[in-house]
Design a protein around this motif. Structure first.
Motif, PDB file in Angstrom:
ATOM      1  N   ASP A 104       0.849  -1.200   0.000  1.00 56.54           N
ATOM      2  CA  ASP A 104       0.000   0.000   0.000  1.00 56.54           C
ATOM      3  C   ASP A 104       0.881   1.245   0.000  1.00 56.54           C
ATOM      4  O   ASP A 104       1.958   1.273   0.606  1.00 56.54           O
ATOM      5  CB  ASP A 104      -0.908   0.025   1.226  1.00 56.54           C
ATOM      6  CG  ASP A 104      -2.070  -0.946   1.104  1.00 56.54           C
ATOM      7  OD1 ASP A 104      -2.261  -1.510   0.005  1.00 56.54           O
ATOM      8  OD2 ASP A 104      -2.776  -1.156   2.107  1.00 56.54           O
ATOM      9  N   VAL A 105       0.419   2.290  -0.664  1.00 58.30           N
ATOM     10  CA  VAL A 105       1.171   3.548  -0.751  1.00 58.30           C
ATOM     11  C   VAL A 105       0.520   4.564   0.181  1.00 58.30           C
ATOM     12  O   VAL A 105      -0.683   4.823   0.101  1.00 58.30           O
ATOM     13  CB  VAL A 105       1.194   4.082  -2.195  1.00 58.30           C
ATOM     14  CG1 VAL A 105       1.919   5.423  -2.252  1.00 58.30           C
ATOM     15  CG2 VAL A 105       1.877   3.074  -3.118  1.00 58.30           C
ATOM     16  N   ILE A 106       1.320   5.140   1.069  1.00 57.12           N
ATOM     17  CA  ILE A 106       0.831   6.083   2.081  1.00 57.12           C
ATOM     18  C   ILE A 106       1.514   7.423   1.832  1.00 57.12           C
ATOM     19  O   ILE A 106       2.743   7.514   1.805  1.00 57.12           O
ATOM     20  CB  ILE A 106       1.173   5.579   3.496  1.00 57.12           C
ATOM     21  CG1 ILE A 106       0.633   4.159   3.700  1.00 57.12           C
ATOM     22  CG2 ILE A 106       0.634   6.522   4.559  1.00 57.12           C
ATOM     23  CD1 ILE A 106       1.324   3.402   4.811  1.00 57.12           C
ATOM     24  N   THR A 107       0.720   8.462   1.663  1.00 59.50           N
ATOM     25  CA  THR A 107       1.269   9.800   1.416  1.00 59.50           C
ATOM     26  C   THR A 107       0.798  10.765   2.493  1.00 59.50           C
ATOM     27  O   THR A 107      -0.400  10.861   2.769  1.00 59.50           O
ATOM     28  CB  THR A 107       0.848  10.320   0.031  1.00 59.50           C
ATOM     29  OG1 THR A 107       1.338   9.427  -0.975  1.00 59.50           O
ATOM     30  CG2 THR A 107       1.422  11.704  -0.226  1.00 59.50           C
TER      31      THR A 107
ATOM     32  N   GLY B   5      -4.264   1.257  -2.551  1.00 57.79           N
ATOM     33  CA  GLY B   5      -3.840  -0.135  -2.628  1.00 57.79           C
ATOM     34  C   GLY B   5      -4.943  -1.039  -2.152  1.00 57.79           C
ATOM     35  O   GLY B   5      -6.028  -1.080  -2.753  1.00 57.79           O
ATOM     36  N   SER B   6      -4.713  -1.750  -1.054  1.00 62.47           N
ATOM     37  CA  SER B   6      -5.727  -2.667  -0.535  1.00 62.47           C
ATOM     38  C   SER B   6      -6.925  -1.910   0.020  1.00 62.47           C
ATOM     39  O   SER B   6      -8.026  -2.444   0.094  1.00 62.47           O
ATOM     40  CB  SER B   6      -5.128  -3.557   0.548  1.00 62.47           C
ATOM     41  OG  SER B   6      -4.725  -2.793   1.675  1.00 62.47           O
ATOM     42  N   ILE B   7      -6.697  -0.655   0.444  1.00 59.46           N
ATOM     43  CA  ILE B   7      -7.792   0.228   0.832  1.00 59.46           C
ATOM     44  C   ILE B   7      -7.581   1.562   0.141  1.00 59.46           C
ATOM     45  O   ILE B   7      -6.484   1.866  -0.329  1.00 59.46           O
ATOM     46  CB  ILE B   7      -7.883   0.434   2.362  1.00 59.46           C
ATOM     47  CG1 ILE B   7      -6.680   1.263   2.861  1.00 59.46           C
ATOM     48  CG2 ILE B   7      -7.978  -0.887   3.102  1.00 59.46           C
ATOM     49  CD1 ILE B   7      -6.855   1.762   4.283  1.00 59.46           C
ATOM     50  N   THR B   8      -8.638   2.349   0.077  1.00 50.69           N
ATOM     51  CA  THR B   8      -8.547   3.701  -0.457  1.00 50.69           C
ATOM     52  C   THR B   8      -9.027   4.660   0.622  1.00 50.69           C
ATOM     53  O   THR B   8     -10.138   4.527   1.136  1.00 50.69           O
ATOM     54  CB  THR B   8      -9.419   3.868  -1.713  1.00 50.69           C
ATOM     55  OG1 THR B   8      -8.960   2.950  -2.723  1.00 50.69           O
ATOM     56  CG2 THR B   8      -9.323   5.286  -2.252  1.00 50.69           C
ATOM     57  N   HIS B   9      -8.164   5.594   0.970  1.00 49.76           N
ATOM     58  CA  HIS B   9      -8.488   6.544   2.032  1.00 49.76           C
ATOM     59  C   HIS B   9      -7.909   7.899   1.678  1.00 49.76           C
ATOM     60  O   HIS B   9      -6.792   8.003   1.191  1.00 49.76           O
ATOM     61  CB  HIS B   9      -7.923   6.081   3.381  1.00 49.76           C
ATOM     62  CG  HIS B   9      -8.089   7.097   4.481  1.00 49.76           C
ATOM     63  ND1 HIS B   9      -9.207   7.138   5.287  1.00 49.76           N
ATOM     64  CD2 HIS B   9      -7.281   8.116   4.882  1.00 49.76           C
ATOM     65  CE1 HIS B   9      -9.070   8.139   6.144  1.00 49.76           C
ATOM     66  NE2 HIS B   9      -7.915   8.740   5.920  1.00 49.76           N
ATOM     67  N   GLU B  10      -8.669   8.946   1.957  1.00 51.06           N
ATOM     68  CA  GLU B  10      -8.182  10.313   1.774  1.00 51.06           C
ATOM     69  C   GLU B  10      -8.847  11.196   2.822  1.00 51.06           C
ATOM     70  O   GLU B  10     -10.065  11.191   2.962  1.00 51.06           O
ATOM     71  CB  GLU B  10      -8.490  10.825   0.371  1.00 51.06           C
ATOM     72  CG  GLU B  10      -7.845  12.172   0.062  1.00 51.06           C
ATOM     73  CD  GLU B  10      -7.995  12.572  -1.404  1.00 51.06           C
ATOM     74  OE1 GLU B  10      -7.591  13.695  -1.747  1.00 51.06           O
ATOM     75  OE2 GLU B  10      -8.526  11.758  -2.188  1.00 51.06           O
ATOM     76  N   SER B  11      -8.041  11.928   3.576  1.00 49.43           N
ATOM     77  CA  SER B  11      -8.584  12.784   4.628  1.00 49.43           C
ATOM     78  C   SER B  11      -7.660  13.964   4.856  1.00 49.43           C
ATOM     79  O   SER B  11      -6.513  13.980   4.408  1.00 49.43           O
ATOM     80  CB  SER B  11      -8.774  11.995   5.934  1.00 49.43           C
ATOM     81  OG  SER B  11      -7.534  11.474   6.371  1.00 49.43           O
TER      82      SER B  11
ATOM     83  N   GLY C 280     -11.952   8.332  11.226  1.00 49.87           N
ATOM     84  CA  GLY C 280     -13.338   8.030  10.885  1.00 49.87           C
ATOM     85  C   GLY C 280     -14.329   8.388  11.973  1.00 49.87           C
ATOM     86  O   GLY C 280     -15.534   8.509  11.704  1.00 49.87           O
ATOM     87  N   LYS C 281     -13.848   8.575  13.186  1.00 46.43           N
ATOM     88  CA  LYS C 281     -14.732   8.920  14.298  1.00 46.43           C
ATOM     89  C   LYS C 281     -14.768  10.419  14.591  1.00 46.43           C
ATOM     90  O   LYS C 281     -15.507  10.871  15.471  1.00 46.43           O
ATOM     91  CB  LYS C 281     -14.280   8.178  15.563  1.00 46.43           C
ATOM     92  CG  LYS C 281     -14.324   6.660  15.425  1.00 46.43           C
ATOM     93  CD  LYS C 281     -13.716   5.979  16.646  1.00 46.43           C
ATOM     94  CE  LYS C 281     -13.671   4.474  16.474  1.00 46.43           C
ATOM     95  NZ  LYS C 281     -13.011   3.789  17.624  1.00 46.43           N
ATOM     96  N   LEU C 282     -13.965  11.206  13.868  1.00 45.75           N
ATOM     97  CA  LEU C 282     -13.917  12.646  14.125  1.00 45.75           C
ATOM     98  C   LEU C 282     -15.105  13.353  13.489  1.00 45.75           C
ATOM     99  O   LEU C 282     -15.534  13.019  12.385  1.00 45.75           O
ATOM    100  CB  LEU C 282     -12.625  13.244  13.551  1.00 45.75           C
ATOM    101  CG  LEU C 282     -11.297  12.791  14.171  1.00 45.75           C
ATOM    102  CD1 LEU C 282     -10.153  13.469  13.437  1.00 45.75           C
ATOM    103  CD2 LEU C 282     -11.244  13.101  15.660  1.00 45.75           C
ATOM    104  N   SER C 283     -15.621  14.339  14.181  1.00 44.67           N
ATOM    105  CA  SER C 283     -16.633  15.214  13.595  1.00 44.67           C
ATOM    106  C   SER C 283     -15.935  16.240  12.714  1.00 44.67           C
ATOM    107  O   SER C 283     -14.712  16.399  12.763  1.00 44.67           O
ATOM    108  CB  SER C 283     -17.414  15.930  14.694  1.00 44.67           C
ATOM    109  OG  SER C 283     -16.560  16.829  15.388  1.00 44.67           O
TER     110      SER C 283
END
Length: 293
Positions: free
Chosen positions: A38-41, A126-132, A104-107
């Motif tokens: 997985d690629v983490i930026t 990669g195995s997951i897709t996340h952007e925050s 994911g729990k933040l308002s």
């Protein structure tokens, strides 16, 4: 007397049993388990009270770590990649998973709790897709520990590269064959000095100089106390050559030097790099760029 159970009750019991068995397979609040490739930026902007000065990011891949910085005009002033220690990769994976669960729990309010700090962006593919995007206003949060693990994994030079929010001094001395064997910098000659001041407004860095070639600075805007403003295009030219000097130190050195160049990143403590001024090398390119302003 025989009592028949309603089909709805049986269905509900079955659903509860299935849900309980499924929950037992989930991580205990630690977030998703990332894959090894997985690629983490991690990215954040350089900004102050009076403007935006660019954006930097560090990308962690399976076995490499990369960093880059882009000015507001789109100029990339450095991009470099190095090997990543496997143990550091494992720690970053673990902390990235915990960050995803925490974020994911933040308002919306707790994602941006302060007004004077740029947000930190986190992207995973990669195995997951996340952007925050979250403001890092507190210590010991999953975001702060993730950022720290990334910083710890970076080679030392990554944190020393030139960005528009730092102060730098570049000094050039002519070479003399008198004195020690092989000669050395002529300390009796006036020092040719260039001082780069951190960007304060959206007009790039400032510069001032001493003992420069004739005509130096004729095309620069007036100095209003923080050095003559360079604008972003010229700031980019200077920082690209300054970073090339820092990144290519293992290639600097010659026997036909014309002088010595000393580069200092101001701070507490200050950091200094000194090399011979060699024809055709990055040391000479940096000197020529500064002398040509």
């Amino acid at each position: 007397m025989t009592t028949a159970r309603r089909p709805g009750a049986l269905a509900l019991l079955g659903a509860l049993a299935l849900a309980l068995s499924s929950c037992s397979l989930l991580p205990a609040g630690d977030g998703p388990e990332l894959a090894a490739d997985d690629v983490i930026t991690i990215g954040s902007s350089a900004a102050g009270m009076f403007g935006y000065f660019g954006h930097g990011s560090t990308t962690v891949a399976a076995d490499t770590i990369s960093t880059r910085f882009e000015l507001p005009n789109g100029a990339e002033i450095y991009e470099t990649t190095d090997e990543l220690d496997p143990a550091a990769r494992d720690l970053i994976e673990e902390r990235a998973g915990k960050y995803v669960a925490w974020e994911g729990k933040l308002s919306q309010k707790t994602q941006n709790p302060c007004t004077d700090l740029p947000s930190t962006g986190v992207e995973i593919t990669g195995s997951i897709t996340h952007e925050s995007s979250v403001q890092d206003c507190a210590d010991d949060t999953p975001l702060s520990t993730l950022k720290q693990s990334v910083r710890d994994a970076e080679p030392e030079l990554f944190g020393q590269l030139a960005r528009p929010v730092d102060d730098w001094t570049i000094e050039i001395r002519p070479w003399t064959e008198d004195g020690p064997v092989g000669g050395g910098p002529d300390d009796s000659a006036p020092v040719e000095r260039y001082v780069l001041t951190a960007a304060q407004h959206e007009i790039g860095m400032g510069i001032s100089a001493e003992n420069t070639p004739a005509g130096w600075g004729a095309d620069l805007a007036p100095d209003e106390g923080n050095g003559a403003p360079l604008g972003w295009d010229t700031t980019g030219l200077v920082l690209i050559d300054l970073n090339a000097y820092l990144l290519n130190q293992d290639k600097l050195g010659c026997g036909d030097q014309t002088g010595q160049i000393r580069v200092t990143k101001q701070g507490n403590p200050a950091q200094t790099w000194t090399h011979r001024l060699c024809p055709g090398q990055h040391s000479e390119v940096l000197a020529q760029t500064l002398r040509g302003l």
